[in-house]
Design a protein around this motif. Structure first.
Motif, PDB file in Angstrom:
ATOM      1  N   ALA A 353       0.923  -1.301  -0.080  1.00  0.00           N
ATOM      2  CA  ALA A 353      -0.030   0.047   0.037  1.00  0.00           C
ATOM      3  C   ALA A 353       0.950   1.143   0.070  1.00  0.00           C
ATOM      4  CB  ALA A 353      -1.110  -0.064   0.957  1.00  0.00           C
ATOM      5  N   PRO A 354       0.543   2.290  -0.712  1.00  0.00           N
ATOM      6  CA  PRO A 354       1.332   3.548  -0.847  1.00  0.00           C
ATOM      7  C   PRO A 354       1.650   3.883   0.529  1.00  0.00           C
ATOM      8  CG  PRO A 354      -0.327   3.596  -2.097  1.00  0.00           C
ATOM      9  CD  PRO A 354      -0.596   2.488  -1.523  1.00  0.00           C
ATOM     10  N   GLU A 355       2.783   4.603   0.983  1.00  0.00           N
ATOM     11  CA  GLU A 355       2.860   4.952   2.438  1.00  0.00           C
ATOM     12  C   GLU A 355       2.525   6.562   2.378  1.00  0.00           C
ATOM     13  OE1 GLU A 355       6.869   4.309   3.954  1.00  0.00           O
ATOM     14  OE2 GLU A 355       6.190   2.001   3.869  1.00  0.00           O
ATOM     15  N   THR A 356       1.872   7.098   3.033  1.00  0.00           N
ATOM     16  CA  THR A 356       1.554   8.540   3.171  1.00  0.00           C
ATOM     17  C   THR A 356       2.471   9.279   4.172  1.00  0.00           C
ATOM     18  OG1 THR A 356      -0.215   7.930   4.580  1.00  0.00           O
ATOM     19  CG2 THR A 356      -0.970   8.408   2.502  1.00  0.00           C
ATOM     20  N   VAL A 357       3.168  10.093   3.680  1.00  0.00           N
ATOM     21  CA  VAL A 357       4.172  10.907   4.498  1.00  0.00           C
ATOM     22  C   VAL A 357       3.576  12.425   4.660  1.00  0.00           C
ATOM     23  CG1 VAL A 357       6.349  11.808   4.752  1.00  0.00           C
ATOM     24  CG2 VAL A 357       5.859   9.524   3.735  1.00  0.00           C
ATOM     25  N   LYS A 358       3.405  12.705   5.878  1.00  0.00           N
ATOM     26  CA  LYS A 358       2.867  14.109   6.027  1.00  0.00           C
ATOM     27  C   LYS A 358       4.137  15.013   6.035  1.00  0.00           C
ATOM     28  CE  LYS A 358      -1.420  13.488   8.247  1.00  0.00           C
ATOM     29  NZ  LYS A 358      -2.145  13.280   9.797  1.00  0.00           N
ATOM     30  N   LYS A 359       4.108  16.274   5.338  1.00  0.00           N
ATOM     31  CA  LYS A 359       5.022  17.201   5.158  1.00  0.00           C
ATOM     32  C   LYS A 359       4.492  18.738   5.074  1.00  0.00           C
ATOM     33  CE  LYS A 359       7.929  16.326   1.727  1.00  0.00           C
ATOM     34  NZ  LYS A 359       8.648  15.888   0.821  1.00  0.00           N
ATOM     35  N   THR A 360       5.436  19.513   5.830  1.00  0.00           N
ATOM     36  CA  THR A 360       5.150  20.869   5.796  1.00  0.00           C
ATOM     37  C   THR A 360       5.934  21.386   4.789  1.00  0.00           C
ATOM     38  OG1 THR A 360       5.526  20.552   8.201  1.00  0.00           O
ATOM     39  CG2 THR A 360       4.299  22.682   7.590  1.00  0.00           C
ATOM     40  N   VAL A 361       5.134  22.160   3.757  1.00  0.00           N
ATOM     41  CA  VAL A 361       5.873  22.592   2.781  1.00  0.00           C
ATOM     42  C   VAL A 361       5.575  23.868   2.316  1.00  0.00           C
ATOM     43  CG1 VAL A 361       6.048  20.409   1.216  1.00  0.00           C
ATOM     44  CG2 VAL A 361       4.137  21.844   0.952  1.00  0.00           C
ATOM     45  N   VAL A 362       6.318  24.672   1.616  1.00  0.00           N
ATOM     46  CA  VAL A 362       6.194  26.044   1.069  1.00  0.00           C
ATOM     47  C   VAL A 362       5.635  26.062  -0.345  1.00  0.00           C
ATOM     48  CG1 VAL A 362       7.236  28.340   0.650  1.00  0.00           C
ATOM     49  CG2 VAL A 362       8.220  26.828   2.390  1.00  0.00           C
ATOM     50  N   VAL A 363       4.361  26.679  -0.263  1.00  0.00           N
ATOM     51  CA  VAL A 363       3.755  26.720  -1.563  1.00  0.00           C
ATOM     52  C   VAL A 363       3.765  28.151  -2.039  1.00  0.00           C
ATOM     53  CG1 VAL A 363       1.656  26.328  -3.042  1.00  0.00           C
ATOM     54  CG2 VAL A 363       2.160  24.864  -0.905  1.00  0.00           C
ATOM     55  N   GLU A 411       2.595  30.443   1.065  1.00  0.00           N
ATOM     56  CA  GLU A 411       1.656  29.879   2.118  1.00  0.00           C
ATOM     57  C   GLU A 411       2.559  28.771   2.603  1.00  0.00           C
ATOM     58  OE1 GLU A 411      -2.734  27.899   1.932  1.00  0.00           O
ATOM     59  OE2 GLU A 411      -2.161  29.277   0.213  1.00  0.00           O
ATOM     60  N   VAL A 412       2.345  28.678   3.680  1.00  0.00           N
ATOM     61  CA  VAL A 412       2.935  27.324   4.600  1.00  0.00           C
ATOM     62  C   VAL A 412       1.881  26.388   4.722  1.00  0.00           C
ATOM     63  CG1 VAL A 412       4.096  26.319   6.432  1.00  0.00           C
ATOM     64  CG2 VAL A 412       4.942  28.445   5.486  1.00  0.00           C
ATOM     65  N   ARG A 413       2.003  25.117   4.004  1.00  0.00           N
ATOM     66  CA  ARG A 413       0.719  24.200   3.860  1.00  0.00           C
ATOM     67  C   ARG A 413       1.333  23.012   4.352  1.00  0.00           C
ATOM     68  NH1 ARG A 413      -2.082  23.556  -1.396  1.00  0.00           N
ATOM     69  NH2 ARG A 413      -1.842  25.905  -1.845  1.00  0.00           N
ATOM     70  N   GLU A 414       0.368  22.197   5.210  1.00  0.00           N
ATOM     71  CA  GLU A 414       0.591  20.711   5.477  1.00  0.00           C
ATOM     72  C   GLU A 414       0.206  19.828   4.403  1.00  0.00           C
ATOM     73  OE1 GLU A 414       0.944  18.308   9.505  1.00  0.00           O
ATOM     74  OE2 GLU A 414       2.062  20.039   8.706  1.00  0.00           O
ATOM     75  N   VAL A 415       1.064  19.036   3.787  1.00  0.00           N
ATOM     76  CA  VAL A 415       0.474  18.304   2.787  1.00  0.00           C
ATOM     77  C   VAL A 415       0.652  16.498   3.042  1.00  0.00           C
ATOM     78  CG1 VAL A 415       0.427  19.988   0.938  1.00  0.00           C
ATOM     79  CG2 VAL A 415       2.721  18.401   1.509  1.00  0.00           C
ATOM     80  N   GLU A 416       0.002  15.878   2.405  1.00  0.00           N
ATOM     81  CA  GLU A 416       0.130  14.414   2.360  1.00  0.00           C
ATOM     82  C   GLU A 416       0.771  13.980   1.095  1.00  0.00           C
ATOM     83  OE1 GLU A 416      -3.116  12.110   3.712  1.00  0.00           O
ATOM     84  OE2 GLU A 416      -2.958  12.854   5.855  1.00  0.00           O
TER      85      GLU A 416
END
Length: 573
Positions: A353-363, A411-416
RNA sequence: GCAUCGAUGGUCUAGAGGCAUGACUUAGGCCUUCCAAGCCUAUAGCCCGGGUUCGAUUCCCGGUCGAUGCACCA
């Protein structure tokens, strides 16, 4: 005529198994010719090998050139590592390994020294043979590879391959695609390899041109459980592991299950091919009590190899002879070729199953950046998305200039993100067979002589599947139509795909003995009863027993006797 | 590669400075109703190159191959 070796080689020469090569020009050591019977027998051994590796295991066969360009062997280490630094004593003209002499006199770092440095290190050391100091000597490289050049007037260097294995490595990416990107998979190759041995002796045991059958099995580094391990887990094999060798204790028979569990054998893959090799050896006619598997000691094992075992076969003449090497070579070979070629030799392993990784990124906000920074906007966008995600403005460096980018531009966003898998470099399990050594072992082990009614009978007790001639057909007398019937039976056998030999010359007993000597397992004799009731006799080489059977059944019967689906004793009842 | 020894029909072998033995095998024939029987006939040989000699397969030198020891090697 003392030992078995001489008797076997004599028989092999006389009857067309093995000949010295190009005898009319005086032969050359380290090369042999397989005669008509030898070629046939060798082919049958190779075919049985194929039935294991290609049919049973599903590792397809490939065929690569015997000449390879230099890069291949630079990567494999053969250009550097397959040569010895040699020195010739100027006084007694003996050749020595330069590094061994230096090591013997405790010269530090002798094994890694350059030729020049070794030469000067040897200057004052005595020659091991004549004790005189070497003086000014040249240390030269002797590479065991045959070197040649490719193309006319070309500077392009080529080598005759010293092993078949490299072909499977250089074709790795194509093979991976062929097997639809899934591990494990394997490929095999049967073919000639070449090593310019300094002094080959021992007949067929050390050749300059020889046939190898090699398998390269590519496995996941963390998954070394063989999917079909159950086939051999209860199979017992005589093992001479490192512990036994260090304690000088005898070979221990162990099941593959126990050997892996106790950690003696590194993993199921290695164990599986040990057992398979044992199985194959028995089937080609190597005597079980003359087989053992010896584990390489840490100092004889290649530095990258995780575990390595030799299948050794006992010869009356040569003692225990290494005939097969089975090694876990880890990712060494693929990494070597990746490094030399700059190509990718990895396999993408998809997660269940794909592993989901949470990351904070700059958009970055392109809409805001564009109008404000114009032509610099693109580079700023790039720099922002790589920057650490902090609120309240980020300083980025664009074309050597530090720019402060205010919070309104991003924007600083939390993405998966989903990770589908990972790239790994497979490990390689390598069983490598010396076909010529196997052929010799089969000849030596098959050789037998016994006294029958005061006369010596020489018999090659080949398994029916390996025997070059599979059946002989004789008319008891070559007249009265018996010869015609016998020729008819010979034809019928040939149509069934059986290699049958017809012979009507001389006394019947002589004809049986001739066939015994070349190991033909069965003989059919047409006699006067055949004309009455359509039956013939079939004779078993080993027991010399005869049974009457219907001539019409002969082709199918002989076929099943050769395939081993029926034994001779079964048809005796 | 070094040292020692060796090399005679397909195989085993005798031999001597001057026509090269014998056995087995093989082939053809006769004989023969199941394990190399017998008889007749035939085929086939002095490892290669150089030297000494009127003449060398034989003696000498070099090479090739093989055996053994050393070295090397899987």
């Amino acid at each position: 005529m003392s030992d078995v070796y001489e008797k076997v080689i004599d028989l092999a020469r006389r009857r067309g198994f093995i000949w010295p090569t190009a005898e009319c020009y005086g032969s050359v050591a380290g090369f042999i010719d397989y005669g008509p019977l030898g070629s046939m027998m060798k082919r049958r051994i190779e075919d049985l090998w194929r039935s294991f590796y290609v049919i049973q295991e599903g590792y397809y066969e490939i065929e690569c050139p015997t000449i390879g360009q230099e890069s291949i062997f630079i990567a494999s280490g053969h250009v550097k590592g397959f040569s010895d630094k040699m020195v010739q004593c100027p006084h007694c003209r003996e050749y020595h390994r330069a590094d061994h002499v230096a090591e013997g006199h405790k010269v530090p770092g002798a094994s890694t020294m350059s030729a020049e440095n070794l030469g000067s290190a040897l200057r004052d050391l005595p020659c091991p043979s004549c004790e005189k100091p070497f003086g000014e000597v040249e240390v030269f490289h002797f590479n065991l590879m045959f070197r040649t050049s490719i193309g006319p007037g070309s500077q392009r260097v080529g080598y005759l391959r010293p092993e078949t294995a490299q072909g499977m490595f250089t074709d790795f990416q194509r093979l991976l695609r062929f097997y639809r990107d899934k591990l494990p998979f394997g490929a095999v190759q049967i073919g000639k390899s070449y090593r310019n041995e300094i002094s080959p002796r021992q007949g067929m045991i050390r050749l300059r041109e020889f046939t190898q059958a090699e398998a390269e099995i590519f496995v996941h580094p963390n998954e070394k459980s063989h999917p079909e391990f159950a086939r051999y887990s209860g199979y017992t094999v005589p093992l001479l592991g490192i512990p036994q060798q260090e304690a000088c204790t005898p070979v221990v028979p162990k099941t593959m299950h126990d050997a892996v569990q106790s950690g003696l054998i590194a993993n199921e893959y290695v164990a599986y091919y040990l057992a398979l090799t044992h199985d194959l050896f028995i089937r080609i006619g190597i005597k079980p009590e003359k087989i053992r598997f010896r584990q390489h000691l840490p100092d004889e094992r290649a530095h990258y190899a995780e575990d390595c075992w030799d299948a050794e076969v006992f010869s009356e003449r040569f003692g225990w002879v290494e005939t097969v090497g089975i090694a876990d070579r880890t990712d060494y070979d693929l990494r070597a070729h990746a490094g030399e070629s700059g190509e990718d030799f990895s396999v993408f392993i998809q997660f269940d199953a794909p592993e989901t990784v949470k990351k904070t990124v700059v958009v970055p906000s392109q809409k805001a950046l564009g109008p404000k920074f114009r032509d610099k906007a693109k580079k700023i966008t790039q720099a922002l998305s790589e920057a650490a995600p902090v609120q309240g403005g980020i300083t980025v460096n664009v074309d050597g200039e530090d720019l402060f980018i205010g919070p309104e531009f991003y924007e600083v966003r939390e993405v998966e993100t989903e990770i589908q898998g990972v790239n790994i470099i497979p490990h390689v399990i390598e069983p490598s067979y010396g076909i010529d050594r196997m052929c010799y072992a089969v000849l030596e082990h098959a050789y037998d002589e016994e006294i029958v009614e005061g006369e010596e009978r020489k018999v090659m007790r080949f398994p029916p599947k390996i025997a070059p001639i599979q059946v002989a057909v004789f008319p008891l007398m070559s007249r009265d139509g018996l010869d015609t019937i016998a020729r008819g039976i010979t034809d019928a056998l040939r149509k069934r795909g059986v290699l049958a030999e017809y012979d009507d010359s001389g006394a019947i007993g002589r004809r049986y003995r001739r066939q015994d000597e070349i190991g033909t397992p069965f003989a059919i004799t047409v006699d006067y009863d055949t004309k009455e009731d359509g039956t013939v006799t079939i004779r078993d080489r080993d027991s010399m027993r005869q049974v009457r059977v219907a001539a019409a059944d002969i082709p199918n019967l002989v076929h099943s006797l050769i395939e081993g689906t029926k034994g001779f004793s079964e048809i005796c009842v």
